[in-house]
Design a protein around this motif. Structure first.
Motif, short mmCIF file in Angstrom:
data_model
loop_
_atom_site.label_atom_id
_atom_site.label_comp_id
_atom_site.label_asym_id
_atom_site.label_seq_id
_atom_site.Cartn_x
_atom_site.Cartn_y
_atom_site.Cartn_z
N UNK A 1 48.18 41.38 34.89
CA UNK A 1 48.82 40.08 35.10
C UNK A 1 47.90 39.10 35.81
N UNK A 2 47.24 39.55 36.89
CA UNK A 2 46.50 38.62 37.73
C UNK A 2 45.00 38.60 37.47
N UNK A 3 44.41 39.77 37.18
CA UNK A 3 42.95 39.79 37.07
C UNK A 3 42.46 39.46 35.67
N UNK A 4 43.26 39.80 34.65
CA UNK A 4 42.80 39.60 33.27
C UNK A 4 42.41 38.15 32.98
N UNK A 5 43.23 37.13 33.36
CA UNK A 5 42.82 35.75 33.09
C UNK A 5 41.52 35.37 33.82
N UNK A 6 41.37 35.88 35.04
CA UNK A 6 40.14 35.60 35.78
C UNK A 6 38.95 36.25 35.08
N UNK A 7 39.13 37.47 34.62
CA UNK A 7 38.04 38.18 33.95
C UNK A 7 37.56 37.43 32.72
N UNK A 8 38.49 36.86 31.98
CA UNK A 8 38.10 36.11 30.78
C UNK A 8 37.22 34.91 31.15
N UNK A 9 37.56 34.23 32.24
CA UNK A 9 36.75 33.09 32.66
C UNK A 9 35.39 33.57 33.18
N UNK A 10 35.38 34.68 33.91
CA UNK A 10 34.12 35.19 34.46
C UNK A 10 33.17 35.62 33.36
#
Length: 734
Positions: A25-34
């Motif tokens: 929920x929380x890390x996946x969207x950040x990982x895509x940007x990273x």
């Protein structure tokens, strides 16, 4: 690393046991940007920090009801939008674990290294120290954060991203807390973002802060914008189209963007310039981005040929960048139908700096490039912060100094060698001197502005050349604090005066204690060392100088300290002295001799203005030292209230210097009367400091004159001369 982990930025084993649902929920969207700019190994490291933080914050929730880990991940996402480095992102995810969980700094060092721990510690608040007030705690937290920023500017970037997400989720807070946080944001964080060139982040903070601090004004203004917009979209599109066509005709490639002003920008201009909404709203902004600096100036010629420029409204921030390194050409044009057009012309690199500031070309890249003008300006400001911190007496003084420096309305002046010095509006020649070097400021005695002598208090203006004249042995003047505006000048002057006051207070404390001991027929040198050390320990003094300073400043009574020093150690020390004994000691004491040149620890009462020749007494005022009164002063008559604080003083045989005195003149109310009185005072060699009209009618005027004289004889000569002036009825000394 496995092939699977290389394909998916959030796959791979974690060292901390990942809560799978929260990762998704929380890390996946950040990982895509990273994944756009960080390698898989770095993403895995950031994921480990996420899992560590999620476990540390387990069971904690935000006021919105979301798991607490959602906040640090959102902070990391904001920083990822600035393409910040791996260590910054890890620290962003962990930035609350020291403050809000049981995790210690050592654990962060163990798992993620000293660099990350230092960043997290810089952002964390001072939760373990007790403060006298919330304001003091807030100031101390701010000072700690700013000092951490001096060491590593990434600290403030994390804090700004943290504040941005808190502002985005401010709606769940109580109205009073929303207003407090919004005020702090507008007062402190948006100016810092501006100083570091983070304009995109600043604009969002400003608009959200405005909405939270003044919700009614925000609603009215946004509704007025909506209603007034009407056909403005067509107007904006038409302006943009005309610019695009003209640049195409001139074969100059440019990106052109026409837009309306933001709500906070409209509100601030209305408030500062007392303009109506219509006067501010009828302003469009056009940004033109070209390929090179030469093309910037060529584009300026094109727009000036397209629409007439408004005289005096052109600014060249390319040749002379702003304090935060911002570069652009600014001009205002008479647009279609007389609508003002604000035009900004810059290169793509300048635009990147304008939006992202110090984060644009990251300071901590592997090549350790010294970077751009933006970074150089930011580093210079950080160095000044360090000097201000070292000179500030306490966190609140530091906070006030920095707040002054965060709102510069710049002027640019030149040294005699042609170097440009940037100062805030209303800065004086003394501010200029300290901007050159602390030693130049401390020893300046006069100045030349455009080759003409001018007072040091003269405000400098754009384009002036300022020359500072120094003298060895010269010292800062306390009066400078009444007109300097830069934090660096203020901090250095205060530091010097504080050190001077300390030295004078120690000398005075020694004199007072020596006299108090002499009443008991004991010399200071005969005091038992063991008893002195015991007393210093009981009162938590590091040394004898601290005790003497407190005595000199009136924080401790010399007779009490003398009695305690003569105890044999078996009697419990006390904090107060009996008034009767204190009065006896002071009566028996020989007078303290004053010459009038003691400076900061001997002051002259404003109620009675004593001068040499007057009978005087001294009052030990807490924190100020001795305040000298005339014996016939009504305040001095109240000896019975605090007898332990009154002491005998006397003038030196030949006191030096000038002293303030007051005379009250009853004169007929006629034209030119004050001028004749002032001339008569000048004839006697006295200077007038202040004139006040206490009572005035058709026939008679009562004038209180504050002047400088050397002694009672000099004052008597002044009074006799003033009495001789035509139309003066009576002259008295109050």
């Amino acid at each position: 690393m496995s092939e699977a982990s290389a394909k998916s930025p959030i796959s791979g084993a974690s060292n901390f046991g990942a809560p799978a649902a929260e990762v998704e929920v929380f890390f996946a969207p950040l990982a895509e940007r990273l994944a756009q700019y960080i390698d898989p190994e770095g993403i895995q490291h950031i994921k480990d920090a996420f899992v560590f933080g999620a476990n540390a914050h387990v069971g904690q929730a935000r006021k919105s009801g979301e798991p607490y880990i959602s906040h640090p991940v959102a902070v990391a996402e904001i920083l990822a939008g600035l393409h910040m480095d791996e260590a910054t992102l890890v620290a962003a995810i962990l930035h609350d674990v020291i403050e809000d969980t049981a995790v210690a700094r050592e654990e962060i060092v163990q798992h993620f290294g000293e660099e990350v721990a230092r960043l997290v510690d810089g952002v964390s608040k001072l939760t373990q120290i007790r403060f006298k007030s919330k304001a003091e705690a807030q100031a101390a937290n701010f000072r700690k954060m700013m000092m951490a920023m001096v060491e590593d500017v990434r600290v403030i970037l994390i804090k700004l991203a943290d504040r941005l997400h808190n502002m985005r989720t401010l709606g769940v807070m109580r109205p009073d807390k929303r207003r407090r946080i919004a005020r702090e944001t507008l007062d402190i964080y948006t100016p810092i973002a501006s100083r570091l060139g983070l304009n995109a982040l600043r604009h969002e903070l400003e608009d959200m802060g405005f909405a939270a601090l003044y919700p009614a004004r925000y609603r009215v203004l946004t509704e007025a914008v909506r209603k007034a917009r009407g056909n403005r979209k067509e107007v904006v599109a038409g302006i943009e189209e005309r610019f695009i066509q003209r640049f195409a005709d001139e074969r100059l490639r440019a990106s052109i963007d026409a837009r309306e002003k933001r709500p906070y920008s409209i509100y601030r201009k209305m408030a500062q310039k007392h303009l109506s909404f219509k006067d501010v709203f009828d302003v469009f902004a056009v940004r033109i981005v070209v390929g090179s600096v030469d093309e910037c100036y060529r584009a300026l010629g094109i727009v000036h040929n397209l629409y007439k420029p408004l005289p005096g409204r052109f600014k060249d921030y390319i040749a002379i960048p702003k304090a935060n390194g911002y570069q652009s050409l600014h001009t205002i044009l008479f647009g279609p139908h007389g609508i003002p057009l604000e035009v900004q012309i810059r290169t793509a690199e300048m635009h990147q700096f304008a939006e992202s500031g110090i984060a644009a070309h990251w300071l901590y890249k592997a090549n350790h490039d010294q970077g751009t003008v933006t970074q150089a300006r930011a580093r210079e400001w950080l160095r000044d912060l360090l000097e201000i911190q070292q000179k500030a007496g306490n966190p609140q003084e530091f906070l006030e100094s920095v707040k002054v420096d965060l709102f510069p309305d710049e002027v640019y002046v030149f040294t005699p060698m042609g170097e440009i010095i940037e100062l805030p509006r209303r800065a004086t020649a003394v501010d200029f001197a300290y901007a050159i070097h602390t030693d130049v400021g401390n020893t300046c005695v006069s100045c030349k502005i455009d080759r003409r002598f001018a007072p040091l208090s003269t405000p400098v203006e754009n384009g002036q050349t300022v020359e500072i004249i120094t003298a060895s042995g010269a010292e800062p003047n306390p009066n400078w604090l009444s007109f300097v505006v830069t934090a660096k000048a203020r901090a250095n002057i205060r530091s010097y005066l504080k050190n001077l006051q300390d030295a004078e207070a120690i000398k005075l404390g020694h004199r007072l204690l020596t006299k108090a001991l002499s009443v008991e027929s004991v010399e200071f040198e005969d005091v038992q060392t063991d008893r002195l050390n015991q007393l210093l320990a009981e009162y938590h003094y590091e040394g004898l100088s601290d005790l003497l300073r407190d005595i000199g400043l009136g924080n401790r009574m010399a007779p009490l300290v003398a009695r305690l020093l003569l105890l044999d150690g078996t009697t419990e020390p006390v904090d107060t002295e009996g008034p009767a004994r204190a009065a006896t000691i002071n009566a028996a004491n020989s007078p303290i001799i004053i010459s009038g040149t003691e400076g900061l620890v001997v002051d002259f009462a404003k109620c009675c203005h004593p001068i040499p020749g007057d009978g005087v007494v001294g009052f030990l005022s807490t924190g100020r030292g001795i305040v000298v009164h005339r014996r016939d002063c009504s305040n001095a008559a109240d000896v019975g209230a605090h007898p332990e604080r009154w002491l005998a003083v006397n003038w030196a045989s030949e006191p030096t210097g000038e002293y303030q005195a007051q005379i009250v003149i009853h004169a007929k109310n006629v034209r030119g009367g004050l001028a004749r009185i002032a001339a008569s005072v000048a004839e006697t060699g006295a200077d007038i400091d202040d004139v006040r009209f206490d009572d005035r009618d058709v026939n008679l005027t009562i004038i209180t004159v504050t002047l400088r004289v050397s002694n009672r004889v000099h004052l008597a000569r002044v009074m006799r001369r003033v009495k001789q002036v035509t139309d003066v009825v009576k002259v008295v000394r109050p």
